[in-house]
Design an enzyme around this catalytic site. Structure first.
Site, PDB file in Angstrom:
ATOM      1  CG  HIS A   6      -0.153   0.186   2.508  1.00 17.24           C
ATOM      2  ND1 HIS A   6       0.469  -0.872   3.144  1.00 17.24           N
ATOM      3  CD2 HIS A   6       0.148   1.293   3.246  1.00 17.24           C
ATOM      4  CE1 HIS A   6       1.092  -0.417   4.231  1.00 17.24           C
ATOM      5  NE2 HIS A   6       0.925   0.889   4.301  1.00 17.24           N
ATOM      6  CG  HIS A  47       7.514   4.962   1.054  1.00 16.50           C
ATOM      7  ND1 HIS A  47       7.193   6.013   1.887  1.00 16.50           N
ATOM      8  CD2 HIS A  47       7.601   3.868   1.851  1.00 16.50           C
ATOM      9  CE1 HIS A  47       7.112   5.577   3.129  1.00 16.50           C
ATOM     10  NE2 HIS A  47       7.344   4.280   3.138  1.00 16.50           N
TER      11      HIS A  47
END
Length: 183
Positions: free
Chosen positions: A47, A129
């Protein structure tokens, strides 16, 4: 305080990849592990965090959802094109070469709305990220170029982090941004 008010959940808001994006990101992991070692993140945990709230009292869930509903969400494409190593926390991660304006606006707007609703969380510069490896050790070799992952972002989610024998696993509690008309 009642028992309900004392119960807490470990929460964060995130972009949650679909099956195609998850598979494309998971394909990056073996070659990166060859260079850096470490532990591959399970595909179901991949995620991109928008805001990490940490421990939140159960009775505050509705306020968190309200802040998310108030966020200015616009669909956008996220292009994850490079892998990097963060030495201070020993992770290898995927990141966009450039942060889409819609992503920066979503993360910033969500933070602002959550603060307005009385939430407190660590504030630091936003660095989007997707963690691919944990406990990595950087090799002397450059990280290889990876095939770009195009991620059409249609919504964002509120997630609960749960600990278990297999490590952390995540439960999506609510989705925001997608229209109910099937868009």
């Amino acid at each position: 305080m009642s028992a309900i008010q004392q119960q807490k959940r470990r929460l964060f808001f995130a972009l949650w990849p679909g099956a195609a994006e998850r598979a494309a990101l998971a394909a990056w992991q073996p070659p990166l592990r060859e260079l850096c070692g470490g532990r591959i993140m399970r595909p179901d945990t991949l995620h991109l965090t928008l805001v990490f709230l940490g421990e939140v009292a159960e009775h505050r869930l509705q306020a968190a959802c309200l802040a998310a509903q108030e966020a200015d969400f616009r669909r956008f494409d996220l292009q994850l094109a490079t892998a990097h190593y963060w030495g201070h926390n020993h992770i290898v991660y995927a990141t966009p070469a450039a942060v889409p304006a819609a992503l920066a606006a979503l993360a910033g707007g969500l933070e602002h709305g959550l603060r307005r609703h009385g939430f407190h969380f660590e504030q630091r510069p936003y660095k989007p990220h997707v963690t691919l490896l944990r406990n990595a050790k950087r090799s002397d070799a450059d990280l290889p170029p990876m095939p770009a992952v195009r991620w059409p972002v249609h919504d964002f989610v509120l997630v609960q982090s749960l600990s278990g024998a297999q490590g952390a696993h995540y439960e999506v509690l609510a989705r925001f941004g997608r229209r109910s008309t099937g868009e």
